[in-house]
Design a protein around this motif. Sequence first.
Motif, PDB file in Angstrom:
ATOM      1  N   LYS A  92       0.829  -1.202   0.000  1.00 12.91           N
ATOM      2  CA  LYS A  92       0.000   0.000   0.000  1.00 12.91           C
ATOM      3  C   LYS A  92       0.866   1.255   0.000  1.00 12.91           C
ATOM      4  O   LYS A  92       0.642   2.184  -0.783  1.00 12.91           O
ATOM      5  CB  LYS A  92      -0.922  -0.003   1.225  1.00 12.91           C
ATOM      6  N   ILE A  95       2.824   1.715  -3.407  1.00 13.34           N
ATOM      7  CA  ILE A  95       1.954   2.133  -4.510  1.00 13.34           C
ATOM      8  C   ILE A  95       1.592   3.608  -4.365  1.00 13.34           C
ATOM      9  O   ILE A  95       1.666   4.386  -5.330  1.00 13.34           O
ATOM     10  CB  ILE A  95       0.691   1.258  -4.559  1.00 13.34           C
ATOM     11  N   MET A 205      -1.312  -1.920 -10.952  1.00  6.00           N
ATOM     12  CA  MET A 205      -1.521  -0.960  -9.869  1.00  6.00           C
ATOM     13  C   MET A 205      -2.224   0.263 -10.449  1.00  6.00           C
ATOM     14  O   MET A 205      -1.767   0.837 -11.441  1.00  6.00           O
ATOM     15  CB  MET A 205      -0.183  -0.596  -9.233  1.00  6.00           C
ATOM     16  N   TYR A 207      -4.246   4.042 -10.202  1.00  8.40           N
ATOM     17  CA  TYR A 207      -4.418   5.331  -9.516  1.00  8.40           C
ATOM     18  C   TYR A 207      -5.545   6.086 -10.220  1.00  8.40           C
ATOM     19  O   TYR A 207      -5.455   6.386 -11.417  1.00  8.40           O
ATOM     20  CB  TYR A 207      -3.127   6.141  -9.580  1.00  8.40           C
ATOM     21  N   VAL A 235      -6.117  -0.262  -1.779  1.00 11.53           N
ATOM     22  CA  VAL A 235      -4.945   0.414  -1.217  1.00 11.53           C
ATOM     23  C   VAL A 235      -5.328   1.521  -0.228  1.00 11.53           C
ATOM     24  O   VAL A 235      -4.656   1.724   0.769  1.00 11.53           O
ATOM     25  CB  VAL A 235      -4.050   0.968  -2.344  1.00 11.53           C
ATOM     26  N   LEU A 291      -6.897   4.192  -4.961  1.00 13.49           N
ATOM     27  CA  LEU A 291      -5.809   3.337  -5.427  1.00 13.49           C
ATOM     28  C   LEU A 291      -6.141   1.874  -5.142  1.00 13.49           C
ATOM     29  O   LEU A 291      -6.753   1.549  -4.119  1.00 13.49           O
ATOM     30  CB  LEU A 291      -4.484   3.693  -4.745  1.00 13.49           C
ATOM     31  N   ALA A 293      -4.713  -2.468  -6.350  1.00  9.73           N
ATOM     32  CA  ALA A 293      -3.748  -3.314  -7.050  1.00  9.73           C
ATOM     33  C   ALA A 293      -4.402  -4.648  -7.347  1.00  9.73           C
ATOM     34  O   ALA A 293      -4.870  -5.331  -6.428  1.00  9.73           O
ATOM     35  CB  ALA A 293      -2.484  -3.518  -6.211  1.00  9.73           C
TER      36      ALA A 293
END
Length: 348
Positions: A92, A95, A205, A207, A235, A291, A293
Amino acid sequence: MESLPVPSVQAMVAATGGADVPPRYLRPAEAVTGIVDGEGEAQIPIIDYRRLLLELDPRGEESARLHSACQEWGFFQLVNHSVPADVVEGMKANIQQFFQLPAETKKRFAQERGQLEGYGQLFVVSEDQKLDWADMLYLYTQPPESRNTKFWPDQPVNFRSTLDRYSGAVKEIADSLLATMAENLGLKQEVIADRCVGGVQSVRMNYYPPCAQAEKVVGFSPHSDADLLTLVLQVNHVQGLQIKRNGSWFPVRPVEGALIVNIGDIFEIFTNGRYRSIEHRAVVDPKEERLSAAAFHSPNIHATIGPLKELTADEDEAYKTVDHENFMRLFFATKLEGKSFLDRMKLK
């Protein structure tokens, strides 16, 4: 394994979270909203991994719950999993810190033309295509020899070692779940396990910046995953994942500490439709970044993708059979549009 070539124009996301949204991100209202049905406070099924695997389930109750979740939902949340807490928290933090880096630093790891790996976007197949309101970093993580470390960020300093540990830990979980799912389908474990020796794992990953016009953009276009099994790490606290259920979008409310697991297209094909992949999307928050993953798990690159003979002895095969490499090449060369890719794999 080499990255599969994609006949597309790779695009770096211009999503900045500002009030002005570039035209390439603006979607028609019907493409963004749709009917959202929270079914009150209903949740996708929750499966206790420790109970499932550590002989705490003598009557097979947790295994039965898993089977039901795969049949009825295609999604579930996995609690009491075996990824060490320090690895989860390290993932976390890394990232979040990576996406906070200056743009010029992140561009050192940018995708190259005709490649999937790196920082940028996937599924961009034309210059005029609408783009998702997101940045992503996509990496091959398993088997280790498939890694192209020039795309693996060296900032933050612990990024590579943390991703290595996380990758191995979630692959162990995926393999264990696949073994239990095979048994639930009346198969020997090795029917699926043998196809996953040297299996492919990739991690994306994501965003999703805040957007003042969140109702006009999409974080991730509606799609189903191409793999066998996907494990998603939330995340931060901002929600945004929605699944298609009974014609409406159903918001997923992540349970603290859980991994969100979903069935992929390959599993639907393997099971001849007994377990189905589910269409899902990501929406954007107007004020806060989100966020996540996603770790994708597929058979090895030499496996054949088609209905398992062990499940189709007494029924017609509903899907085509192709080699894995061509299956993935076609998937990544296709614009995301619900389950349209899987529909093309169906036999008429």
